[in-house]
Write a protein that holds these residues in place. Structure first.
Motif, PDB file in Angstrom:
ATOM      1  N   LEU A  58      22.799  38.645 -19.960  1.00 29.00           N
ATOM      2  CA  LEU A  58      23.484  37.821 -18.956  1.00 29.00           C
ATOM      3  C   LEU A  58      24.988  37.758 -19.223  1.00 29.00           C
ATOM      4  N   ALA A  59      25.371  37.793 -20.517  1.00 23.16           N
ATOM      5  CA  ALA A  59      26.806  37.785 -20.831  1.00 23.16           C
ATOM      6  C   ALA A  59      27.445  39.046 -20.250  1.00 23.16           C
ATOM      7  N   ILE A  60      26.734  40.169 -20.363  1.00 25.79           N
ATOM      8  CA  ILE A  60      27.252  41.428 -19.806  1.00 25.79           C
ATOM      9  C   ILE A  60      27.329  41.329 -18.280  1.00 25.79           C
ATOM     10  N   CYS A  61      26.251  40.803 -17.659  1.00 28.17           N
ATOM     11  CA  CYS A  61      26.245  40.659 -16.198  1.00 28.17           C
ATOM     12  C   CYS A  61      27.431  39.833 -15.745  1.00 28.17           C
ATOM     13  N   LYS A  62      27.624  38.704 -16.412  1.00 26.45           N
ATOM     14  CA  LYS A  62      28.704  37.791 -16.008  1.00 26.45           C
ATOM     15  C   LYS A  62      30.064  38.489 -16.099  1.00 26.45           C
ATOM     16  N   ARG A  63      30.252  39.200 -17.216  1.00 24.93           N
ATOM     17  CA  ARG A  63      31.534  39.895 -17.373  1.00 24.93           C
ATOM     18  C   ARG A  63      31.702  40.982 -16.312  1.00 24.93           C
ATOM     19  N   LEU A  64      30.616  41.734 -16.086  1.00 26.51           N
ATOM     20  CA  LEU A  64      30.709  42.829 -15.118  1.00 26.51           C
ATOM     21  C   LEU A  64      31.000  42.291 -13.721  1.00 26.51           C
ATOM     22  N   VAL A  65      30.384  41.163 -13.379  1.00 31.75           N
ATOM     23  CA  VAL A  65      30.608  40.590 -12.049  1.00 31.75           C
ATOM     24  C   VAL A  65      32.032  40.032 -11.978  1.00 31.75           C
ATOM     25  N   GLU A  66      32.415  39.278 -12.991  1.00 32.92           N
ATOM     26  CA  GLU A  66      33.731  38.622 -12.926  1.00 32.92           C
ATOM     27  C   GLU A  66      34.882  39.624 -13.002  1.00 32.92           C
ATOM     28  N   LEU A  67      34.701  40.674 -13.808  1.00 28.75           N
ATOM     29  CA  LEU A  67      35.774  41.674 -13.890  1.00 28.75           C
ATOM     30  C   LEU A  67      35.978  42.394 -12.558  1.00 28.75           C
ATOM     31  N   GLN A  68      34.958  42.337 -11.697  1.00 27.10           N
ATOM     32  CA  GLN A  68      35.108  42.952 -10.373  1.00 27.10           C
ATOM     33  C   GLN A  68      35.470  41.894  -9.330  1.00 27.10           C
ATOM     34  N   GLY A  69      35.865  40.711  -9.818  1.00 27.13           N
ATOM     35  CA  GLY A  69      36.348  39.674  -8.902  1.00 27.13           C
ATOM     36  C   GLY A  69      35.244  38.835  -8.277  1.00 27.13           C
ATOM     37  N   GLY A  70      34.005  38.958  -8.763  1.00 22.20           N
ATOM     38  CA  GLY A  70      32.912  38.172  -8.186  1.00 22.20           C
ATOM     39  C   GLY A  70      32.512  37.013  -9.066  1.00 22.20           C
ATOM     40  N   HIS A  71      31.399  36.368  -8.710  1.00 24.06           N
ATOM     41  CA  HIS A  71      30.897  35.308  -9.576  1.00 24.06           C
ATOM     42  C   HIS A  71      29.377  35.327  -9.577  1.00 24.06           C
TER      43      HIS A  71
END
Ligand code: ADP
Length: 722
Positions: free
Chosen positions: A546-559
């Motif tokens: 989930l930490a990876i998911c969160k980073r991947l989503v946030e780094l692409q400007g999402g949440h």
């Protein structure tokens, strides 16, 4: 100037006269007359009647002038003093008898400030009044900070004398200097990167008040009973570090008080055995302890070898005040340094941990790829039924281990900011079909339902990073599968916004599993955390997904967020924006080939240093009828390309001698179109490898992730082969 005592009558007369004078507005004129009389300008006017009147007025004016709390001097046009008042005598030490008739310049202007004398012409230029803060000196030669008002005395618009009014501003000036000193020292303490650089500032600042030729700062080290001098300036001695023993400094530190010692005091202390002098004997020693949070960290001291009255008790008080502030500034600086040091150490530790994790993951991945590769080969070789189960378990465990290793590697890459997102065109339907295929199969084996629902019209041709999207969804779906025993898993997609060129898509991954307590909703997105301490025991995992998911989503400007309750299933929702591609940008993938036909007779150069990887690839390629040539590094690959014709190069990116990236760069820069245009399919351990930024602009036709899935390898070769 001696003023005779006044009788009551004289006072009444004075009052009446003064009011009359005021009425006539003639004080100035009368004063001038008085001046003239004083300087003998107007002898003739003095008739006897007038004389009596004038003498009373004189007394009155003299009294007035003497009562004023500012020093006043009247100076004639030849710059000679005509009159001074009582305050002048108090401030500068000259009696009227000593002052009158002397040149004003000689009297109170210091040698180096002669240019600073104010002449009547200058005053006239400034509208007959000049105001300034300056320095004058007293009879003993001591410099005094004064505020000076100089005015011209005019009669019939003609300058006849000038008047100087002096106010002692030494205390104001000193306070201002002290403020300045404290400010500069605190600023230096905060701004200097090295604490050692603060000491010269301290000395420079203190020299604004005292002579710092014989001055030192000594820091006391209790453990070794030594004094170290970060600053030491002395006419006679030179010390950097001395045993503290019976020095005056140690004695003063023990006393915890400021001290002012003259020759005799020092002798007494020496005789009583309290101190044993080190270095040349001085006439006076003024020292104050440096106190930091109740502890004395050292001492700051001034000495003088010539004048035992060089420092006064007042100096001690001022120095003590400054020393307290210095100690606080030093203490604050030391604290900041400690914090900086601690955070630097923590950063270094984190970095080396990250480095270690990356290296380990890399190292583990190579043999793991080999194991999975061989397992795939075994599965191809028609194993017996009983062997099939073992091999499948082996493949499952291998893949699971590989996911974990990749997670650690990915997370480290993200932490160190080495991640870039692709912007490629892809077809959403194809993408979802792949997901559907993989997860329905895995759900079925657990007797769970699985479906994907598009809740409204979604554009099919998107621009974004399908590999990352797959990574996010796979993490969420793997969790859903892992934590759900009955019911099912549902994926919902909905376009939230849509413009001509872009769309915002909401993805929801919902399950009917064990759920997550509300107080853990934020926590589970942190790295290496799980909702409950026994999760690993029951379900495995590292707490990184989930930490990876969160980073991947946030780094692409999402949440990303979760909605869940214990026992009631979970819904992970994330929103990402995508570009919308022109239809023509998408290379239609079509359905996967049913068979492995189409590569028969093709010549493929495999540049791969790892023997087992080559062995596995070679087995598959041979099975598909490909003619394989092996190169153990980029250099050999290049020379083979010069000599022979190939239809495609399968290029490992990590190789000794010349790596795949450099080899591809040389190929793409070749003058020979036969070499330059050859299709290159890269074999890479992870798409997020640190070489990612080096592969941009290389014109690599495609990537195959290791350990390769046979179908993936086949499709990519078929798509690109000549
Ligand atoms: P891992 O699954 O490797 O432990 P994750 O970061 O993917 O790590 O998940 C962290 C924790 O969040 C899991 O250990 C689990 O406690 C909880 N969790 C994640 N997804 C779900 C889910 N779908 N249902 C229940 N709990 C979940």
């Amino acid at each position: 100037m001696i003023i005779p005592p006044f009788s009551k009558q004289a006072m009444t007369d004075f009052k009446e006269k003064y009011e009359e004078l005021l009425k006539e507005n003639s004080i100035l004129r009368r004063e001038n007359e008085f001046l003239r009389a004083k300087s003998g300008i107007d002898h003739d006017l003095r008739t006897s009647g007038q004389r009596e009147k004038t003498s009373r007025e004189n007394v009155l004016l003299e009294h007035l002038i003497d009562s004023i709390p500012e020093a006043i001097a009247i100076i004639d046009l030849e710059d000679r003093v005509v009159m001074v008042n009582r305050e002048f005598t108090d401030l500068f030490g000259y009696t009227p008898g000593e002052a009158v008739g002397r040149y004003a310049d000689e009297l109170i202007i210091p040698e180096d400030l002669k240019h600073d004398s104010v002449k009547p012409s200058e005053i006239a230029f400034e509208n007959h009044r000049v105001t300034r803060n300056t320095i004058r000196c007293n009879k003993a030669g001591k410099r005094i900070n004064v505020s000076l008002i100089a005015t011209n005395v005019l009669i019939d618009n003609e300058i006849v004398a000038s008047l100087g009014i002096y106010r002692d501003i030494s205390i104001e000036k000193k306070n201002q200097t002290i403020q300045e000193i404290l400010y500069n020292i605190s600023t230096a303490a905060l701004n200097q990167t090295d604490i050692k650089e603060i000491y010269p500032t301290i000395v420079q600042e203190l020299s604004k008040i005292w002579d710092t030729n014989n001055f030192f700062i000594a820091l006391y080290d209790k453990a070794s009973d030594t004094l170290s001098m970060p600053f030491f300036s002395d006419e006679k001695d030179q010390f950097e570090r001395v045993p503290a023993r019976k020095t005056i400094s140690k004695w003063a530190i023990g006393l915890k008080k400021s001290v002012l010692l003259k020759v005799n005091d020092m002798k007494c202390l020496e005789n009583s055995g309290d101190i044993a002098l080190v270095g040349a004997p001085c006439k006076v020693w003024m020292g104050v302890p440096l106190k930091a949070e109740k502890e004395i960290i050292g001492v700051m001291a001034f000495q003088d070898y010539h004048d035992e009255d060089k420092f006064s008790q007042e100096d001690v008080t001022v120095l003590e005040f400054i020393a307290n502030q210095i100690a606080i500034a030093l203490q604050r600086r030391i604290m900041i340094d400690n914090v900086i040091m601690a955070s630097r150490k923590a950063e270094e530790a984190a970095q080396s941990k990250q480095q270690f994790m990356s290296t380990m993951s890399h190292e583990i991945r190579t043999p793991l790829n080999e194991v999975i590769g061989i397992t795939n080969l075994l599965l191809q070789g028609n194993p017996r039924e009983d062997q099939m189960d073992y091999i499948k378990t082996l493949r499952f465990s291998g893949n699971h281990l590989l996911t974990l290793v990749n997670d650690v590697l990915d997370y480290n890459k993200m932490e160190s900011g080495k991640i870039e997102f692709e912007k490629t065109s892809f077809n959403l339907s194809d993408f979802l079909k792949d997901i559907q295929r993989t997860y329905s199969f895995r759900s079925k084996s657990k007797n769970l339902e699985f479906d994907i629902t598009r809740q409204n019209e979604l554009p099919d041709d998107l621009i974004g990073d399908p590999i990352r999207l797959n990574q996010i969804l796979s993490n969420l779906l793997s969790n859903a599968l892992k934590f759900t025993q009955k019911g099912g898993i549902h994926v919902f997609l909905k376009a939230l916004e849509r413009t001509a060129g872009s769309t915002k898509i909401e993805f929801i991954v919902k399950d009917t599993g064990i759920g997550i307590p509300k107080d853990k909703h934020d926590y589970i997105f942190e790295s290496y955390t799980q909702a409950s301490p026994d999760t690993t025991r029951h379900y495995g995992g590292t707490g990184l997904g989930l930490a990876i998911c969160k980073r991947l989503v946030e780094l692409q400007g999402g949440h990303i967020e979760v909605e869940s309750e214990t026992g009631k299933g979970s819904a992970f929702r994330f929103v990402l924006s995508f570009g919308i591609a022109e239809k023509s940008e998408i290379t239609q993938k079509g359905d996967a080939p049913e068979s492995y036909a189409g590569l028969e007779g093709k010549r493929i150069l495999v540049a791969e240093d790892n023997k087992i990887n080559f062995f596995v690839a070679n087995k598959f390629l041979n099975g598909w009828g490909v003619k394989v040539t092996h190169a153990e590094n980029g250099r050999i690959a290049l020379s083979l390309l010069e000599k022979e014709d190939f239809d495609l190069v399968l290029m490992d990116l990590h190789m000794p001698v010349l790596d795949g990236i450099e080899a591809t760069r040389i190929i793409r820069n070749s003058d020979d179109p036969r070499i330059r245009d050859i299709p290159v399919v890269a074999l890479t351990a992870a798409i997020m490898s640190e070489t990612h930024d080096r592969i941009d602009n290389l014109n690599i036709n495609d990537y195959v992730l290791k350990p390769f899935k046979p179908r993936d390898l086949f499709e990519k070769i078929l798509k690109n082969v000549r």
